[in-house]
Scaffold this motif. Structure first.
Motif, mmCIF file in Angstrom:
data_model
loop_
_atom_site.group_PDB
_atom_site.id
_atom_site.type_symbol
_atom_site.label_atom_id
_atom_site.label_comp_id
_atom_site.label_asym_id
_atom_site.label_seq_id
_atom_site.Cartn_x
_atom_site.Cartn_y
_atom_site.Cartn_z
ATOM 1 N N LEU A 75 0.827 -1.209 0.000
ATOM 2 C CA LEU A 75 0.000 0.000 0.000
ATOM 3 C C LEU A 75 0.861 1.259 0.000
ATOM 4 N N ASN A 76 1.990 1.244 0.693
ATOM 5 C CA ASN A 76 2.886 2.409 0.668
ATOM 6 C C ASN A 76 3.458 2.632 -0.731
ATOM 7 N N ARG A 77 3.816 1.548 -1.438
ATOM 8 C CA ARG A 77 4.287 1.685 -2.822
ATOM 9 C C ARG A 77 3.202 2.278 -3.707
ATOM 10 N N ARG A 78 1.987 1.817 -3.482
ATOM 11 C CA ARG A 78 0.860 2.314 -4.282
ATOM 12 C C ARG A 78 0.615 3.799 -4.031
ATOM 13 N N ILE A 79 0.728 4.230 -2.782
ATOM 14 C CA ILE A 79 0.554 5.649 -2.445
ATOM 15 C C ILE A 79 1.631 6.493 -3.116
ATOM 16 N N LYS A 80 2.878 6.027 -3.079
ATOM 17 C CA LYS A 80 3.967 6.776 -3.713
ATOM 18 C C LYS A 80 3.755 6.900 -5.211
ATOM 19 N N ARG A 81 3.332 5.794 -5.839
ATOM 20 C CA ARG A 81 3.070 5.812 -7.270
ATOM 21 C C ARG A 81 1.933 6.774 -7.612
ATOM 22 N N GLN A 82 0.882 6.770 -6.831
ATOM 23 C CA GLN A 82 -0.251 7.662 -7.077
ATOM 24 C C GLN A 82 0.135 9.110 -6.827
ATOM 25 N N ALA A 83 0.943 9.373 -5.815
ATOM 26 C CA ALA A 83 1.405 10.739 -5.550
ATOM 27 C C ALA A 83 2.262 11.233 -6.706
ATOM 28 N N GLN A 84 3.080 10.360 -7.277
ATOM 29 C CA GLN A 84 3.892 10.730 -8.435
ATOM 30 C C GLN A 84 3.003 11.053 -9.627
ATOM 31 N N GLN A 85 1.991 10.256 -9.851
ATOM 32 C CA GLN A 85 1.067 10.501 -10.963
ATOM 33 C C GLN A 85 0.322 11.815 -10.766
ATOM 34 N N ILE A 86 -0.088 12.128 -9.555
ATOM 35 C CA ILE A 86 -0.780 13.388 -9.281
ATOM 36 C C ILE A 86 0.151 14.560 -9.542
ATOM 37 N N ASN A 87 1.410 14.453 -9.116
ATOM 38 C CA ASN A 87 2.375 15.536 -9.355
ATOM 39 C C ASN A 87 2.626 15.736 -10.836
ATOM 40 N N GLU A 88 2.677 14.660 -11.596
ATOM 41 C CA GLU A 88 2.887 14.780 -13.042
ATOM 42 C C GLU A 88 1.707 15.453 -13.715
ATOM 43 N N LEU A 89 0.517 15.210 -13.237
ATOM 44 C CA LEU A 89 -0.679 15.787 -13.846
ATOM 45 C C LEU A 89 -0.912 17.235 -13.422
ATOM 46 N N THR A 90 -0.542 17.615 -12.220
ATOM 47 C CA THR A 90 -0.832 18.956 -11.721
ATOM 48 C C THR A 90 0.263 19.961 -11.999
#
Length: 95
Positions: A75-90
């Motif tokens: 779950l921590n890996r998944r959170i990091k991946r999602q945070a990276q995707q959000i940063n790339e989009l915003t």
């Protein structure tokens, strides 16, 4: 650190109680199990069964602890991946 000391104290207390209960029972009993039967002192039987129960409890607890640890890591890996995707989009892209 405190939880390790507390765990050690609790473990020692349990062992002392088991030894005390076992030391007062010197009667010889016949213990029937699936394959054969044997005559044991009650204190020996109590100590063996206590040890088996303790080991079984630790194994079951360790299994569930390991399972939760692995789930937490995933779950921590998944959170990091999602945070990276959000940063790339915003964040605006530099051109």
């Amino acid at each position: 650190m405190i939880k390790y000391i507390l765990g050690l104290v609790i473990t020692l207390a349990i062992i002392i109680v088991a030894v005390t209960i076992g030391a007062n029972n010197d009667q010889i009993i016949t213990f029937n199990y699936l394959i054969a039967k044997s005559e044991l002192r009650l204190s020996t039987l109590v100590a063996v069964l206590f040890g088996i129960g303790l080991l079984l409890g630790w194994l079951i607890t360790g299994f569930f602890y390991l399972k939760l640890k692995l789930q937490n890591m995933a779950l921590n890996r998944r959170i990091k991946r999602q945070a990276q995707q959000i940063n790339e989009l915003t964040l605006p892209k530099a051109e």
